[in-house]
Scaffold this active site. Structure first.
Site, PDB file in Angstrom:
ATOM      1  N   ASP A   1       0.627  -1.233  -0.046  1.00  0.00           N
ATOM      2  CA  ASP A   1       0.037   0.108   0.091  1.00  0.00           C
ATOM      3  C   ASP A   1       0.993   1.226  -0.105  1.00  0.00           C
ATOM      4  OD1 ASP A   1      -2.515   1.472   0.152  1.00  0.00           O
ATOM      5  OD2 ASP A   1      -1.839   1.944   2.247  1.00  0.00           O
TER       6      ASP A   1
ATOM      7  N   THR B   1      -3.122   5.452  -4.095  1.00  0.00           N
ATOM      8  CA  THR B   1      -2.071   6.390  -3.459  1.00  0.00           C
ATOM      9  C   THR B   1      -0.533   6.058  -4.146  1.00  0.00           C
ATOM     10  OG1 THR B   1      -1.834   4.513  -1.839  1.00  0.00           O
ATOM     11  CG2 THR B   1      -3.064   6.269  -0.965  1.00  0.00           C
ATOM     12  N   THR B   2      -0.411   4.644  -4.644  1.00  0.00           N
ATOM     13  CA  THR B   2       0.628   4.546  -5.284  1.00  0.00           C
ATOM     14  C   THR B   2       0.548   5.188  -6.646  1.00  0.00           C
ATOM     15  OG1 THR B   2       0.543   2.259  -4.318  1.00  0.00           O
ATOM     16  CG2 THR B   2       2.160   2.587  -6.162  1.00  0.00           C
TER      17      THR B   2
ATOM     18  N   ASP C   1      -9.250   0.034   1.954  1.00  0.00           N
ATOM     19  CA  ASP C   1      -9.219   0.369   0.741  1.00  0.00           C
ATOM     20  C   ASP C   1     -10.231   0.192  -0.097  1.00  0.00           C
ATOM     21  OD1 ASP C   1      -6.619   1.619   1.528  1.00  0.00           O
ATOM     22  OD2 ASP C   1      -5.711   0.556  -0.130  1.00  0.00           O
TER      23      ASP C   1
END
Length: 535
Positions: free
Chosen positions: A66, A99-100, A392
């Site tokens: 994550d 997020t990545t 998530d």
């Protein structure tokens, strides 16, 4: 007139540091690109994991892919890298996923900007081109988005596909059908409120990930007091945060002088009497269950048992807050006005066994949408990562229920946006066109990295995908299970429009902000003053 000295003059305090123009820009680019390179190997369904080892005593181990968790855990000193770390936190708070992607896109934009600046393009020209490219990409994304909220069956299928797509890049990818159904059922119980506080996640070691299940009720990982009823129906609950441990003398830092042990016994008796009065005041609320955030000592526990009241102690703060929310009660600290206290209600409290532990199960709570997800797994690291993955998925689903538009994943949306931006660049005269083309190239890097991480020939796959989009096959993306390109509609690889839009806007804004920098000034470090007055 006195001649001016040509020696450089420093206007800063001794110890302060300044980086100017190209040096400052290069320092920012290197920091941001390093952050992007750190997390880009975790992108996509075949992304790798990272092990994070904390510096604390005992060295806590976290295994995760994550992006937000990785970036939160690392300490960065570079100011541009800090901007990207903060951006990934905002992405996590806003939409819960992507997020990545957002970090990698911002880093790729800055990698392109570095090449453009080397070709003597001014940063403001690049920014102007990027802004037009962002607007065009946003419009293309909006036009490609589909909204099935009017058709409950198709919308349910969309939600399941979004959950599967989100989980496919996580630890839970091998059990994504099981967990996507579990996540969708939990979010659908919220009836559109999007209040994820009502979904409680409990982690219990043992069993395998497939033993995880959704419980329609509320589970509290606590024990019932001694000699108290273990099962209760039609419960009235008083939720409190009060000291129930004053049946012992607690007079610290002062002296009590007595002339006999009988006097000590009198003080203890007075304390006991005070506690008995407090318990009597609590019982006047007409309750049959008392839940306290703090400890309940033996004497009050015994009084509750005599009154036939179930008493639960040390329900941690998060547990008490959530319990008050789902049972419809309020947390109380004083008990003088029973008529002003709002009690919680539920139909049944009973003990249930999960693994080797006994938990309390609250069913028929006032907040009907409340539910608990029980996660099972072989190690603590697996459970922690499963919780992050599920969190998530729940966040993305809750966002999709509020904003029901969806787009296709697998690099499809990025290629679609890149095509629109490239077409705009071809129509635009001047240097801004070069900046727009660089923006399109950065967008195309996302499917390239996804293919690289899976061990496929990314150049070949992205070229095929680009050709497919030129032929107006706008729903085509990467099929990473086969190592080819495919139709995302058939494969059911769907993502939330909100996540994609937030990713595009956050990455372009952060990259633009870093590109504007032409000076980095570091304050002088504070000097340590010797302590002449030790304790």
């Amino acid at each position: 007139m006195a001649s001016l000295s040509m020696a450089p003059v420093s206007i800063f305090k001794h110890g302060a540091d300044e980086e100017k123009a190209e040096t400052a820009r290069l320092s920012s680019f290197i920091g941001a690109i390093a952050i992007g390179d750190l997390v880009k190997s975790t992108l996509g369904p075949k992304g790798m994991d990272k092990i994070l080892l904390s510096g604390a005593k005992g060295g806590m181990v976290t295994v995760t892919n994550d992006g937000a968790t990785i970036l939160k855990a690392i300490g960065v000193d570079n100011p541009a890298a800090k901007v990207l770390v903060d951006m990934s936190k905002v992405q996590d708070d806003e939409v819960g996923d992507g997020t990545t992607s957002v970090t990698v896109l911002a880093a790729e934009l800055l990698r392109e900007a570095e090449l453009l600046i080397a070709r003597k393009l001014h940063p403001q020209t690049i920014i102007s081109g990027w802004r037009k490219a962002t607007q065009a990409a946003r419009e293309a994304l909006r036009e490609a988005a589909a909204d099935h909220s009017n058709d409950p069956d198709r919308f349910q299928e969309d939600l399941l596909n979004i959950a599967r797509t989100t989980l496919s890049s996580k630890l839970l990818t091998h059990h994504k059908d099981h967990f996507s159904k579990l996540a969708v059922n939990a979010v659908m119980r919220l009836k559109g409120s999007g209040n994820l506080e009502a979904i409680h996640v409990i982690k219990k070691l043992g069993g395998s990930l497939t033993d995880s299940y959704l419980d329609e009720g509320f589970l509290l990982d606590k024990k019932i007091g001694v000699n108290q009823p273990k099962r209760m129906e039609n419960v009235k609950i008083l939720i409190a945060n009060t000291g129930m441990d004053t049946d012992k003398i607690k007079i610290f830092g002062s002296r009590v002088r007595v002339d006999s042990t009988a006097k000590v016994a009198e003080i203890e008796l007075a304390e006991k009497q005070k506690m008995k009065e407090k318990v009597d005041r609590i019982l006047k609320h007409g309750i049959n269950c008392f839940i306290n955030r703090q400890l309940i000592y033996n004497y009050p526990e015994q009084l509750f048992a005599q009154a036939g009241v179930m008493a639960i102690e040390h329900a941690d703060f998060a547990g008490v807050e959530r319990l008050a929310l789902v049972t419809g009660g309020e947390i109380t600290s004083t008990f003088d006005h029973p008529e002003m206290v709002k009690l919680g209600h539920c139909k049944l409290i009973e003990e249930v066994m999960i693994g080797e532990d006994m938990l309390l199960h609250f069913s028929g709570v006032a907040m009907g949408e409340a539910c608990t997800v029980v996660l099972r797994g072989a190690t603590q690291q697996i459970l922690d990562e499963a919780e992050r993955s599920l969190h998530d998925a729940l966040c993305v689903l809750a966002q999709t229920v509020k904003e029901p538009r969806t787009v296709y994943g697998g690099g499809c949306s990025e290629m679609l946006m890149a095509k629109v931006v490239s077409d705009l660049a071809n129509r635009t005269p001047g240097k801004e066109a070069v900046a727009m083309e660089s923006f399109a190239k950065a967008l195309r890097m996302l499917p390239t990295i996804i293919a690289d991480n899976a061990g496929y020939d990314s150049a070949d796959l992205v070229a095929q995908l680009r050709a497919a989009h030129q032929e107006n096959k706008t729903t085509y993306g990467l099929d990473m299970s086969e190592g080819s390109i495919g139709d995302m509609v058939t494969l059911g690889i769907t993502e939330s429009f909100q996540v994609k839009r937030q990713m595009l806007l956050s990455a372009s804004e952060a990259a633009e902000m870093i590109l504007r920098v032409d000076n980095i000034i570091k304050a002088a470090p504070r000097k340590r003053v010797p302590d002449h007055h030790p304790c």
